[in-house]
Motif scaffolding. Structure first.
Motif, PDB file in Angstrom:
ATOM      1  N   LYS A   1       0.864  -0.974   0.226  1.00  8.34           N
ATOM      2  CA  LYS A   1      -0.114   0.028   0.156  1.00  8.34           C
ATOM      3  C   LYS A   1       0.927   1.341   0.017  1.00  8.34           C
ATOM      4  CE  LYS A   1      -3.133   2.487   2.692  1.00  8.34           C
ATOM      5  NZ  LYS A   1      -2.320   3.729   2.470  1.00  8.34           N
TER       6      LYS A   1
ATOM      7  N   ASN B   1      -2.718   5.825  -1.986  1.00  8.91           N
ATOM      8  CA  ASN B   1      -3.661   5.258  -2.267  1.00  8.91           C
ATOM      9  C   ASN B   1      -3.627   4.233  -3.997  1.00  8.91           C
ATOM     10  OD1 ASN B   1      -5.703   6.930  -1.452  1.00  8.91           O
ATOM     11  ND2 ASN B   1      -5.543   8.587  -3.461  1.00  8.91           N
TER      12      ASN B   1
ATOM     13  N   ASN C   1      -8.780  -6.996  -4.738  1.00  9.64           N
ATOM     14  CA  ASN C   1      -8.328  -5.714  -4.828  1.00  9.64           C
ATOM     15  C   ASN C   1      -8.949  -5.239  -3.732  1.00  9.64           C
ATOM     16  OD1 ASN C   1      -6.743  -5.233  -7.251  1.00  9.64           O
ATOM     17  ND2 ASN C   1      -8.956  -5.998  -8.247  1.00  9.64           N
ATOM     18  N   TRP C   2      -7.781  -4.906  -2.399  1.00  7.64           N
ATOM     19  CA  TRP C   2      -7.873  -4.387  -0.698  1.00  7.64           C
ATOM     20  C   TRP C   2      -8.094  -2.980  -0.978  1.00  7.64           C
ATOM     21  CZ3 TRP C   2      -3.748  -3.660   2.666  1.00  7.64           C
ATOM     22  CH2 TRP C   2      -4.022  -2.919   4.251  1.00  7.64           C
ATOM     23  N   ASP C   3      -9.005  -1.936  -0.623  1.00 10.46           N
ATOM     24  CA  ASP C   3      -9.285  -1.089  -0.688  1.00 10.46           C
ATOM     25  C   ASP C   3      -8.083  -0.403   1.358  1.00 10.46           C
ATOM     26  OD1 ASP C   3      -9.979  -1.427   1.931  1.00 10.46           O
ATOM     27  OD2 ASP C   3     -12.472  -1.141   1.620  1.00 10.46           O
TER      28      ASP C   3
ATOM     29  N   LYS D   1      -8.181  -0.464   3.700  1.00 12.28           N
ATOM     30  CA  LYS D   1      -8.899   0.197   4.606  1.00 12.28           C
ATOM     31  C   LYS D   1      -8.903  -0.781   6.049  1.00 12.28           C
ATOM     32  CE  LYS D   1     -11.537   3.799   2.724  1.00 12.28           C
ATOM     33  NZ  LYS D   1     -13.281   3.975   2.436  1.00 12.28           N
TER      34      LYS D   1
ATOM     35  N   GLU E   1      -8.130   3.946   6.693  1.00 14.34           N
ATOM     36  CA  GLU E   1      -6.768   4.014   6.389  1.00 14.34           C
ATOM     37  C   GLU E   1      -5.859   3.576   7.109  1.00 14.34           C
ATOM     38  OE1 GLU E   1      -6.070   4.315   3.069  1.00 14.34           O
ATOM     39  OE2 GLU E   1      -8.044   4.473   2.023  1.00 14.34           O
TER      40      GLU E   1
ATOM     41  N   GLU F   1      -5.121   1.269  -9.097  1.00 19.31           N
ATOM     42  CA  GLU F   1      -6.398   2.149  -8.673  1.00 19.31           C
ATOM     43  C   GLU F   1      -7.815   1.807 -10.129  1.00 19.31           C
ATOM     44  OE1 GLU F   1      -4.969   6.438  -7.033  1.00 19.31           O
ATOM     45  OE2 GLU F   1      -4.570   5.284  -9.209  1.00 19.31           O
TER      46      GLU F   1
ATOM     47  N   LYS G   1     -10.766  -4.156 -10.422  1.00 16.40           N
ATOM     48  CA  LYS G   1     -12.178  -3.842  -9.531  1.00 16.40           C
ATOM     49  C   LYS G   1     -11.708  -4.878  -9.536  1.00 16.40           C
ATOM     50  CE  LYS G   1     -14.396   0.269 -11.256  1.00 16.40           C
ATOM     51  NZ  LYS G   1     -15.212   0.292 -11.784  1.00 16.40           N
TER      52      LYS G   1
END
Length: 237
Positions: free
Chosen positions: A110, A113, A157-159, A161, A167, A232, A235
């Motif tokens: 990470k 973003n 795909n992890w966001d 959070k 975050e 980014e 999905k």
């Protein structure tokens, strides 16, 4: 002083060396070929002329020495081959610097973003799947549950959070996947990662590729060279 107990001298030699805490061989504490030869010469020098060593016994000990020497030579040759193989792997791995590769792995990175993608595949259908995400200290920061998946290849795909929706700090995170079938039986899931190679390093006799985001993958587990992908734009499939 002559001795007639030549057959027992090997045992006496080993006992004396053990008492003195002197290893018989450089690496394994066993009788090496140089020690064996010195022992054989000592036996010949100290045998009783009136009761010399039996010919068969002497030939048997020479055969033992020959076998020991051959095994030592084989060991040295195998070691040289292994070292040469490691060097060849390093040379081959250097050619991957600057390229995007895919390999077996379970870590995602990470950076603000941008979050790397975890690829996974299954040979059987899974009724439920759990993606457990851990930080570098081994603390679980999030569990993402997925519904049924047919056998095939997918992307996760992890966001970025945690459980509370906040975050998490930038860094590398490990993802473990638990999957079960419709009858509760476990389903095997294989994972892989991709990234741009920035360096090569050797650890424990193996070559590793260091990715630009700090992750490390085993050179031997690289499956393909892939095009650069933007996390980014990815999905969940």
């Amino acid at each position: 002083m002559y001795t007639s107990g030549a057959p027992g001298m090997i045992g006496d030699w080993d006992r004396e060396r053990e008492a003195e805490k002197i290893p018989s061989a450089e690496n394994h504490g066993q009788l090496g070929k140089e020690e064996f030869l010195r022992l054989l010469i000592t036996q010949l020098e100290n045998q009783d002329p009136l009761n010399p060593m039996d010919d068969k016994e002497f030939v048997a000990q020479l055969a033992q020495f020959s076998s020991l020497e051959q095994l030592t030579n084989i060991s040295e040759e195998v070691k040289a081959i292994k070292e040469n193989s490691v060097q060849q792997d390093m040379v081959g791995a250097v050619g991957f610097i600057g390229k995007e590769v895919m390999a077996e792995g379970d870590q995602v990175s990470k950076d603000a973003n941008t979050i790397s993608t975890l690829y996974y595949n299954m040979d059987d259908t899974a009724a439920k799947m759990y993606f457990n995400i851990f930080d570098s200290h081994g603390n679980m920061v999030r569990t993402v549950e997925m519904q049924a998946r047919q056998a095939g290849e997918y992307e996760f795909n992890w966001d970025g959070k945690d459980y509370s929706g906040r975050e998490v700090p930038d860094g590398n995170y490990k993802v473990t996947i638990g999957a079960e079938g419709f009858n509760g039986e476990p389903v095997m899931v294989n994972t892989s990662v991709s990234g741009r190679v920035s360096g090569v390093q050797s650890m424990n006799g193996q070559s590793y590729l260091r990715l630009a985001d700090g992750r490390v993958i085993n050179f031997a587990q690289v499956s393909e060279v892939v095009e650069s992908r933007s996390a980014e734009s990815q999905k969940e499939e």
